[in-house]
Write an enzyme that holds these catalytic residues in place. Sequence first.
Site, short mmCIF file in Angstrom:
data_model
loop_
_atom_site.label_atom_id
_atom_site.label_comp_id
_atom_site.label_asym_id
_atom_site.label_seq_id
_atom_site.Cartn_x
_atom_site.Cartn_y
_atom_site.Cartn_z
N GLU A 1 0.82 -1.21 0.00
CA GLU A 1 0.00 0.00 0.00
C GLU A 1 0.85 1.26 0.00
O GLU A 1 0.41 2.32 -0.43
CB GLU A 1 -0.92 -0.01 1.23
CG GLU A 1 -1.95 1.08 1.22
CD GLU A 1 -3.20 0.71 2.02
OE1 GLU A 1 -3.62 -0.46 1.96
OE2 GLU A 1 -3.74 1.60 2.70
N ASP B 1 -2.67 -3.15 2.98
CA ASP B 1 -3.08 -3.23 4.39
C ASP B 1 -4.27 -4.19 4.56
O ASP B 1 -5.09 -4.37 3.67
CB ASP B 1 -3.50 -1.84 4.92
CG ASP B 1 -2.31 -0.94 5.16
OD1 ASP B 1 -1.17 -1.39 4.92
OD2 ASP B 1 -2.52 0.22 5.56
N TYR C 1 3.64 4.13 12.86
CA TYR C 1 2.62 4.73 12.01
C TYR C 1 1.58 5.49 12.84
O TYR C 1 0.98 4.92 13.77
CB TYR C 1 1.95 3.60 11.24
CG TYR C 1 1.09 4.04 10.09
CD1 TYR C 1 1.66 4.63 8.98
CD2 TYR C 1 -0.28 3.84 10.12
CE1 TYR C 1 0.88 5.02 7.92
CE2 TYR C 1 -1.07 4.21 9.06
CZ TYR C 1 -0.49 4.81 7.97
OH TYR C 1 -1.27 5.20 6.93
#
Length: 828
Positions: free
Chosen positions: A7, A102, A318
């Site tokens: 992704e 993801d 993240y």
Amino acid sequence: MELIITEKNNAARRIADILSDGGASTERDAGVNVYEWGGKRCVGLSGHVVGVDFPAEYSDWRDVEPAELVHADVTKTATKEDIVNVLQRLAERADDVVIATDYDREGELIGKEAYELVREVNEDAPIKRVRFSSITENEVKTAFADPDDLDFDLAAAGEARQTIDLVWGAALTRFLSLSARQTGGDFISVGRVQTPTLKLIVDKEREIEAFEPDDYWELFADLAKDDAEFEAQYFYLDDEGNEAERVWNEADAEAAFDVLRDAADAVVESVRRRTRTDDPPAPFNTTQYIRAASSLGYAAGRAMSIAEDLYTAGYITYPRTDNTVYPDDLDPAELLDTLSANPHFGDDAETLLDADDLTPTEGDEETTDHPPIHPTADMPDRGDLSEDEWEVYELVVRRFFATLADPAEWAHLRVVADCEGLQLKANGRRLLDEGYHAVYPYFGTDENHVPAVEEGDVLDVSDARIEAKQTQPPRRYGQSRLIETMEDMGIGTKATRHNTIEKLYDRGYIEDDPPKPTRLAMAVVEAAEEYADMLVSEEMTAELEADMAAIASGEKTYDEVTQESRDLLDRIFDSLGESREEVGTHLQESLKADKTLGPCPDCGETLLIRKSRQGSFFVGCDGYPDCEFTLPLPDTGEPVVLDSECDDHGLHEVKMLAGRNTFVHGCPLCRAEEADDADEPVLGPCPECGHEHDGELRIKTLRNGNRLVGCSRYPDCEYSLPLPRHGDIEITDESCDEHGLPKLVVHDEGDDPWELGCPICNFAEYQERQQNRGLEALDGVGAKTAEKLEAAGVSSVGDLADVEPEALADEVDGVSADRVREWQAKAD
DNA sequence: GCAAGGTC
């Protein structure tokens, strides 16, 4: 050749690293990283690389009835062409393809988009799908050993969301914009997420506007045992038997006060002691991180952009996550051990390591795509981060510490005393064991000392007070509470909620912080409530979620769901059709109300805030061109019309929003009159407009105390030169040979006078010096970073100004384009 | 020039 698609680039790099056991090499193709090893290629997308839109024949707003969009085709086109090109070039040569986006609904859709791009150029290669919840060696290798297939139903659920959002949003946005004759760039936008969010803000404002304060009184007495004095508050039991402190009747309050004032002592009726455990907080998800950063003074968008920079540089995980449970593969002791080497918080890490138990706290939400936000083993030096970045980094580190720390213990002491038949109470609070507060100092730990008294003790009453108060209107939502409420309502996602709020600012719906809705926002919500109630409620999202679940499980199809939604929108347009004029007029009036200051002193028409062609704001008359009356506004920030009015001119006051430099400008007419009175010294003709319009350079002092040499024709001419903030400025008889302006001398208290000289020459020299500064002169560039930049050929501030942020970010590891732009702004 | 969702 096997092609692996992820992704984002970051995931591609880490997966390549795991699968190649560190042996992958990197090749750049049109700015896209491709990782290669033993017959495999791995490339990262950038989220969605294709977007949905209507065919070109629908793009002219004036030629298409908004209602036609309801049944228009929806097509997909490439939005990231470089990535699509690289992907397809690789796909042509691929023998098999693995999609590793993801592990969530949007990831499945992004995977399907990649699938279709591959199929356009390669009809035969098998395309598999792998799913893993965190990018760790074990999970990734297990997933690749036994790949699965794409879940087309789940992807279709995502596509239904895309289509419905586009059709509703575009059709209704166009309808409102056209009905209000907004033909310029400012349109009136509505959507499934932004409009319910706006309604939250508008509803709160309605409560505030409808609020009528009530008077009440509160009574206090100072009690003392021996020498220890403490404050107690009067209370009584209301009709329902609940404890109440507010007295709603002045006569009753005064009567009670008379008793307390005259009383000599009070007798302790009851004493209750309790120990309370204060548990450490759960790991950070995006929303809770934003909330914590907001208590440090960072707005939501700013907090996210700092977190993204720290993530890109590799210092934290993240930042877009709903997860509040650390994954199994995180070894807290190991990470603490690494962090213990840090000179700033290493001691706290050591202390935690000494504890026998390192079980982290957990929140309610355990998702599989990303871990909660925590620091990585890669630690920055203090000098590698700007002050803001460091403050946020430390917050993330300390939150990680807190989740591993012990609970705090509080001792609570409640004392109730009787004073001539009136009851008084005091609540004491003492921190017995600071627990996690020792490593996480962001929560208050104020104590309230109440001495140890016993039942039956007789206490002195030394003083009594009565306070007249009023009930307060509800408070506006702050940005972080708004984001929490959106999360509770299920609207938006972790990655978009802060963007939605920024969007409301950009669209002129909210101003200031905490956000206050404009008249336009009120009118948009009213229109939506009347004609498209579905759009302003969270119900639309709830129904969409249910429909998406049905598509994902195969109970419904994409076609059924989107058709139902289109039929509903059709009916809304039927009822809107007749009211187009009415809705438009109301919106137009509201638009104007947001900019209205009051009557024009020249012609009696209305003064409005306007924007010049150069983009600066000024006050102009609605009667233009018949009336040419104008007033200047400061050149920093965006003007907002306040409710307060000037007594002299009946004009609304103006506030200039400029982040931390926000200030109230006041009545623009008063300010203009003051400026006329100020007798600004004249230096000579303006080099920009002197010969054409007789503009002259003057020494001006701005409202915020800054001084400058500026043109008398401001705002029509914006020529200006900076001056020092301190010291008296003397205008000498000597003049500059090149520019003809008098030379200036600055007399600052305590210092010797210094020659500034010709202000034009002075500014030119200053700019040159700025350009030649070394990179470490910039806040946020540490020695480590400066070295990396120099290796890329950027060694002075001037060099930095000339680079393309994206290009530099690509070239230098751990430096994002945003960070480069931030430096460039600082260098300016 | 429209939305919301990814990511930078």
